[in-house]
Design a protein around this motif. Sequence first.
Motif, PDB file in Angstrom:
ATOM      1  N   LEU A  98       4.246  17.058 -18.934  1.00  0.00           N
ATOM      2  CA  LEU A  98       5.339  16.130 -19.233  1.00  0.00           C
ATOM      3  C   LEU A  98       5.797  15.416 -17.967  1.00  0.00           C
ATOM      4  CD1 LEU A  98       7.458  14.864 -21.061  1.00  0.00           C
ATOM      5  CD2 LEU A  98       8.859  16.893 -20.735  1.00  0.00           C
ATOM      6  N   LEU A  99       5.937  16.155 -16.897  1.00  0.00           N
ATOM      7  CA  LEU A  99       6.352  15.536 -15.638  1.00  0.00           C
ATOM      8  C   LEU A  99       5.394  14.424 -15.229  1.00  0.00           C
ATOM      9  CD1 LEU A  99       7.427  18.560 -13.392  1.00  0.00           C
ATOM     10  CD2 LEU A  99       8.899  16.759 -14.294  1.00  0.00           C
ATOM     11  N   ALA A 100       4.115  14.620 -15.543  1.00  0.00           N
ATOM     12  CA  ALA A 100       3.090  13.664 -15.099  1.00  0.00           C
ATOM     13  C   ALA A 100       3.285  12.270 -15.669  1.00  0.00           C
ATOM     14  CB  ALA A 100       1.700  14.192 -15.456  1.00  0.00           C
ATOM     15  N   VAL A 101       3.996  12.143 -16.800  1.00  0.00           N
ATOM     16  CA  VAL A 101       4.167  10.819 -17.409  1.00  0.00           C
ATOM     17  C   VAL A 101       5.579  10.273 -17.231  1.00  0.00           C
ATOM     18  CG1 VAL A 101       2.321  11.133 -19.084  1.00  0.00           C
ATOM     19  CG2 VAL A 101       4.628  11.857 -19.690  1.00  0.00           C
ATOM     20  N   THR A 111       3.018   7.313 -26.025  1.00  0.00           N
ATOM     21  CA  THR A 111       4.129   6.363 -26.161  1.00  0.00           C
ATOM     22  C   THR A 111       4.327   5.597 -24.854  1.00  0.00           C
ATOM     23  OG1 THR A 111       5.751   8.080 -25.599  1.00  0.00           O
ATOM     24  CG2 THR A 111       5.330   7.708 -27.927  1.00  0.00           C
ATOM     25  N   VAL A 112       4.151   6.287 -23.730  1.00  0.00           N
ATOM     26  CA  VAL A 112       4.275   5.622 -22.429  1.00  0.00           C
ATOM     27  C   VAL A 112       3.122   4.648 -22.220  1.00  0.00           C
ATOM     28  CG1 VAL A 112       4.221   5.973 -19.932  1.00  0.00           C
ATOM     29  CG2 VAL A 112       5.585   7.487 -21.363  1.00  0.00           C
ATOM     30  N   GLN A 113       1.895   5.105 -22.486  1.00  0.00           N
ATOM     31  CA  GLN A 113       0.723   4.257 -22.262  1.00  0.00           C
ATOM     32  C   GLN A 113       0.760   3.004 -23.135  1.00  0.00           C
ATOM     33  OE1 GLN A 113      -2.670   6.802 -22.822  1.00  0.00           O
ATOM     34  NE2 GLN A 113      -2.421   7.792 -20.842  1.00  0.00           N
ATOM     35  N   MET A 114       1.138   3.169 -24.390  1.00  0.00           N
ATOM     36  CA  MET A 114       1.208   1.999 -25.263  1.00  0.00           C
ATOM     37  C   MET A 114       2.346   1.082 -24.830  1.00  0.00           C
ATOM     38  SD  MET A 114      -1.380   2.344 -27.111  1.00  0.00           S
ATOM     39  CE  MET A 114      -1.184   1.046 -28.327  1.00  0.00           C
ATOM     40  N   GLY A 115       3.440   1.664 -24.332  1.00  0.00           N
ATOM     41  CA  GLY A 115       4.529   0.844 -23.804  1.00  0.00           C
ATOM     42  C   GLY A 115       4.079   0.021 -22.615  1.00  0.00           C
ATOM     43  N   MET A 116       3.287   0.645 -21.733  1.00  0.00           N
ATOM     44  CA  MET A 116       2.737  -0.089 -20.593  1.00  0.00           C
ATOM     45  C   MET A 116       1.810  -1.199 -21.055  1.00  0.00           C
ATOM     46  SD  MET A 116       1.878   3.128 -18.083  1.00  0.00           S
ATOM     47  CE  MET A 116       1.055   2.124 -16.845  1.00  0.00           C
ATOM     48  N   SER A 117       1.166  -0.980 -22.201  1.00  0.00           N
ATOM     49  CA  SER A 117       0.224  -1.970 -22.730  1.00  0.00           C
ATOM     50  C   SER A 117       0.917  -3.078 -23.508  1.00  0.00           C
ATOM     51  CB  SER A 117      -0.786  -1.279 -23.651  1.00  0.00           C
ATOM     52  OG  SER A 117      -1.445  -0.235 -22.981  1.00  0.00           O
ATOM     53  N   PHE A 136      -6.552  -0.234 -16.927  1.00  0.00           N
ATOM     54  CA  PHE A 136      -5.935   1.018 -17.330  1.00  0.00           C
ATOM     55  C   PHE A 136      -7.012   2.101 -17.454  1.00  0.00           C
ATOM     56  CE2 PHE A 136      -2.694  -1.941 -18.772  1.00  0.00           C
ATOM     57  CZ  PHE A 136      -1.523  -1.264 -18.505  1.00  0.00           C
ATOM     58  N   PRO A 137      -6.728   3.328 -17.038  1.00  0.00           N
ATOM     59  CA  PRO A 137      -7.743   4.389 -17.128  1.00  0.00           C
ATOM     60  C   PRO A 137      -8.081   4.798 -18.558  1.00  0.00           C
ATOM     61  CG  PRO A 137      -5.634   5.283 -16.375  1.00  0.00           C
ATOM     62  CD  PRO A 137      -5.499   3.797 -16.372  1.00  0.00           C
ATOM     63  N   PHE A 138      -7.224   4.448 -19.525  1.00  0.00           N
ATOM     64  CA  PHE A 138      -7.461   4.892 -20.900  1.00  0.00           C
ATOM     65  C   PHE A 138      -8.105   3.822 -21.775  1.00  0.00           C
ATOM     66  CE2 PHE A 138      -2.997   4.006 -19.975  1.00  0.00           C
ATOM     67  CZ  PHE A 138      -2.720   2.925 -20.790  1.00  0.00           C
ATOM     68  N   TYR A 139      -8.489   2.662 -21.191  1.00  0.00           N
ATOM     69  CA  TYR A 139      -9.210   1.645 -21.955  1.00  0.00           C
ATOM     70  C   TYR A 139     -10.626   1.507 -21.427  1.00  0.00           C
ATOM     71  CZ  TYR A 139      -4.798   0.123 -24.054  1.00  0.00           C
ATOM     72  OH  TYR A 139      -3.623   0.083 -24.751  1.00  0.00           O
ATOM     73  N   ASP A 140     -11.533   1.024 -22.299  1.00  0.00           N
ATOM     74  CA  ASP A 140     -12.900   0.819 -21.841  1.00  0.00           C
ATOM     75  C   ASP A 140     -13.000  -0.496 -21.065  1.00  0.00           C
ATOM     76  OD1 ASP A 140     -13.031  -1.281 -23.703  1.00  0.00           O
ATOM     77  OD2 ASP A 140     -14.078  -0.078 -25.199  1.00  0.00           O
ATOM     78  N   ASP A 141     -14.173  -0.752 -20.495  1.00  0.00           N
ATOM     79  CA  ASP A 141     -14.346  -1.927 -19.631  1.00  0.00           C
ATOM     80  C   ASP A 141     -14.167  -3.237 -20.388  1.00  0.00           C
ATOM     81  OD1 ASP A 141     -14.734  -0.363 -17.454  1.00  0.00           O
ATOM     82  OD2 ASP A 141     -16.924  -0.520 -17.430  1.00  0.00           O
ATOM     83  N   VAL A 142     -14.598  -3.264 -21.653  1.00  0.00           N
ATOM     84  CA  VAL A 142     -14.467  -4.494 -22.436  1.00  0.00           C
ATOM     85  C   VAL A 142     -12.996  -4.854 -22.595  1.00  0.00           C
ATOM     86  CG1 VAL A 142     -14.891  -5.580 -24.675  1.00  0.00           C
ATOM     87  CG2 VAL A 142     -16.645  -4.112 -23.645  1.00  0.00           C
ATOM     88  N   ARG A 143     -12.197  -3.875 -23.000  1.00  0.00           N
ATOM     89  CA  ARG A 143     -10.767  -4.099 -23.186  1.00  0.00           C
ATOM     90  C   ARG A 143     -10.103  -4.469 -21.858  1.00  0.00           C
ATOM     91  NH1 ARG A 143      -7.415  -4.901 -27.281  1.00  0.00           N
ATOM     92  NH2 ARG A 143      -8.539  -3.302 -28.454  1.00  0.00           N
ATOM     93  N   VAL A 152      -1.195   0.774 -12.199  1.00  0.00           N
ATOM     94  CA  VAL A 152      -1.841   1.279 -13.411  1.00  0.00           C
ATOM     95  C   VAL A 152      -3.237   1.835 -13.177  1.00  0.00           C
ATOM     96  CG1 VAL A 152      -0.538  -0.282 -14.881  1.00  0.00           C
ATOM     97  CG2 VAL A 152      -2.775  -1.007 -14.029  1.00  0.00           C
ATOM     98  N   SER A 153      -3.862   1.519 -12.054  1.00  0.00           N
ATOM     99  CA  SER A 153      -5.269   1.837 -11.852  1.00  0.00           C
ATOM    100  C   SER A 153      -5.461   2.710 -10.619  1.00  0.00           C
ATOM    101  CB  SER A 153      -6.076   0.540 -11.699  1.00  0.00           C
ATOM    102  OG  SER A 153      -7.391   0.798 -11.268  1.00  0.00           O
TER     103      SER A 153
END
Length: 817
Positions: free
Chosen positions: A241-244, A542-548, A706-713, A751-752
Motif C-alpha cells: 500500500l505504501l508503494a502507491v 485506481t491510482v494507475q488509471m487515475g494517472m492515465s 507507463f510500466p503497466f502498458y505495452d509498447d503500442v499503447r 511515470v517511467s
Amino acid sequence: MDNYRALLAKQIEGIIASHRDKVAYSLGDREVTYAELDEMASHIASGVARRVLDSAAPDDVPVRIGISLGRGDHFVPCILAAVKLGCSYVPIDVVTPQERIDFISQDASLAVLITADNLPEFLESPLMETLPLLSRGVSEAYMIYTSGTTGQPKGVSQSYRTLYSYMLTVCLPDNFNISEKSVVLQFASINFDVSVLEIFAALFYGGTLVIAQEEEKHNPLLVHRLMKEKGITYTFMPPSLLAVFPDYDFPAMDTLSAGGEAIPHSLTSKIAGKYPYRFVNGYGPTESIVTTTHEIEGPDDWKNIGKPVPGVVCYVADESGKLVAPGEQGELLIAGMQLTNGYWNRPDLNATMFFENPYEKVHDGIDVSTLYHSGDLVTLNEDGSFNYIGRKDSQIKLHGYRIELGEICTKIEKQEGVLRAFVRLEEIGAEKYIVAYVRTSDEVKSLDGIKEILSRQLPPYMMPTFWNKVRDFQLNINGKIDKTALVNEAVNEIAINDTSLTPKESLLMEAVAGLLGLPGVNVNADLFNDVGITSLHVMQLTVQMGMSGINLTVNDFYTLRTIRRIMAAEKHPFAFWYEDSGKDPGKPVIIVLGGFTSFTFIFDDWAKKVSKKYAIFAVESYHTITDDKLVDMDGLVDLYIPLVKEVVETRNVVCLTGFCAGGEQALALAIRLYNDKPYKPRVVVLDGELDRDISLQEAVKPAYFFPFYDDVRNNARADLDIHLMATMPEEAYKGPVTSIISDIYTDESAVSTFKKTPEMMQREKEEFFTNEARWKRRYPDCELIKSPTNHNEFLITRESKDFIADYFLHHFCPEEN
C-alpha cells in the motif's frame, strides 16, 4: 489468574478517568470521547456478563467473546468490555465464510458472538452495579485464528501478561514512541494481530485512535489524505500500500512502520532518511504478539528485520540445533515475554512447535525456558540483527497473511469425487498465486462445484486463484508428486480474449495485465476469483488509471468485478463541477484542464482548499477525451470548446489553469475563447513550457511510458503528447498570464523507469534553465513565480500543494481582468 489483567484494566481505567472529554477514537465525522467509550463498553460488558452467568461452562475454558463487526465505531468498546470482564476476545472478520465461523465458535467455545445483528441488544443492556470478573482457566486476553495444516484454522492464544508486557515497551523512544500525544491509525483488520498494537497502544497511553473507514482502507489516495488531515503520528502499513502513495510527506508523523511482507528496496530508498519521522521495519508472527524484531530503516536496510524488541530473545540455529555464527543462516527461534500460551486444543502441534530451550533458561532476567519454531530462515548479522530469507516449510506468507497450504489441500481432498490434490505457491509474472492441481473421479466434469464449496469454507485470502484438473499425478523415484511435471494451464485461459475490446477496456486490461505480469486478461473474467487481484491491487489500479486519465473508484472493482462491466459502467463525465463548488452562480469560476492525468489524481487536495473561494470546473485528461487518437492542438481545442461552452457563456470565469501540458492547453483554449473579447481571464500555467525542443522530446520519448502498458499503447500516448507540444499556437494570448515554474531540476521521469543518457540530461538541463527566458520572450509582461520544488513534486508534496493553493487564495487577483 495472574494479576496482569488487573494491571492492564487499572491503566486503561486511569486513562479514562483523566481523559474523559478527550477523543478516544474517531471514524469519519464521528468522534467518541473516553467517557462515551467507557459507557458503551460497560453496557456491552453488562449484557455479556448476564449471558455468561446464566450459562454453564467448563472451568478450564476461558470465557471468550467473539467479535464479528465491520469497520464501524463499536468493535473498540466490545474489546474494552472483554478487558473489564477479565475475559478474552476472539476477532472474526465479517467476510469469513459461515462454516469457518461455526468452527471457530465451537472450537473456542465462545460464550457470546457479537455481530451487527445482536449488537443493539448489548448496547442497550442495563448497567450492572458491579461487573463480575469472568476469568477462569488460563490467562487469556485474546485469541486469533490463523491457517492450520489439518484443514482447520488454529487458535493462537495470548495472555494478559504478554499483552501488558508488550504495551509497556511500545512507548519507548527507540520502539514506537507511543504517548498520550499520539494519533494512531487503526488500519488493520481486527483478526490481524497488528490491530492489537493499534487499538491497545492508543488506549493504554491516552492517545487518539483514528479508524480508517472501509472505503479509505481500500483507496490509497483516501487513506493518504486521512493520514494528513488527522495528523497521524503512528501507523503500521503494508509495504504494497505504501508503494502507491503519491508522496510520504506526513508533517505530524513520528513513526511509520511497515511489515507483514517484504519491504522492497525501492520503497525504503524513497522514505528512510528522507523525512523527519522514523521508518521502521517490523517483523513478528502472531505467536509472538505483533512485533518480535524491528529495525529503524536506513536507505539500504530493506532486508534487515532488526533486533528483538524489549522482552524478546531470539536465537538462530542450524538444522542440527547448533547456534550459528554471524554471517550464517538458520531458523529463527523465539523466546521471552511475548510468547503465546500455545495453540488452543492442539497438543500435538504445541509439542512440535514449542520446545525446551537447550541453550539457557533465563536471559538478562527474562524467562526463556520455552522456544518457538518460527519456521523463518534468517541470516545472523554481526550486530545481532537479522536478515530475512524465507520460509523453511509449507507455510507461506501472502499479502501479509500466514497460510498453511496443507489446510487448503486437506479441504480440497475432503470433497466428494476428489482423489488427490496438490497446492503450491507459484510465481507468475510479477505476482505470487496459490495454485491448485486436482485429480478427480470421472464423474466430476468440472472443478466449479468444488471451488464454490471451498469459498464457503475458506477466507478469500486462502482461496487458490488458478485451478487445474489433472488426469493423473506423475510421481518421482521417491513416490512423491513430481512438481516439475505440473503445468498451470489455467493461467493461459485467463489471458485470452475471444472478443474485440473497446479502447477503454484495452486500457484497463493492459493495466491489470501489466500489474500482475500476465500476457493478458480476459475482460469477462472475475478479477478477484479468476484473476486473483487483491485489495492492494485494486488500490494500485485506481491510482494507475487515475494517472492515465480515467477516474475509477474502489467500489467499481468490488461491485462490477470484470473489466467489461467496469468500463461499461464508467460514466465519469469529461467535464464536471468539483463537488458542490458550482452551486452558487455568483461564485467566480476557475476552469482546470486535467492534462496528462485525471483531475482527481493531481488536483483533488488543491481543489478542496481553493473551492472555498472559487467554483472549480474540471475538464478531464486529454488522453481520456481523445482515446489516445492523434490530434493536433487545434483539434484538441475543438474537443474542449463544447465541454466549457455553457460555463464560459453563463458564469464569471476568472481563470483557466492546468499543470504542465494542461496549463499549456489552457493557454491555447484561452486564445480561441477570449482573444477577441474585451474580458480576458487570467491563465495560470503550472510548470508548463513554451517553445519546447521537440527533437529532445522525441529522444526522451520512453520517459512518457507507463510500466503497466505495452509498447503500442505507450507509443500512441507519447506520440499524442509530443504532437500536441509541437502544434501549440504561435499566436500569443492577449490576456494576463501567470507562469509558476519549478526551481529545481530533476532527471527522473514521474511515470517511467527509463534511464536517460548524459547527453539527454544535459539537453534537458539547458531547456530547464532557459524556461524562464522563453516565457519572458513570448510574454514580457507575464507574472513569473518560482516554486521551490521539482516538476515531479508539483501538486504532490504538501509544500507544493500549499504553495499553489496559497497563490490562488491570497495572491491571485481576478479584479485585474
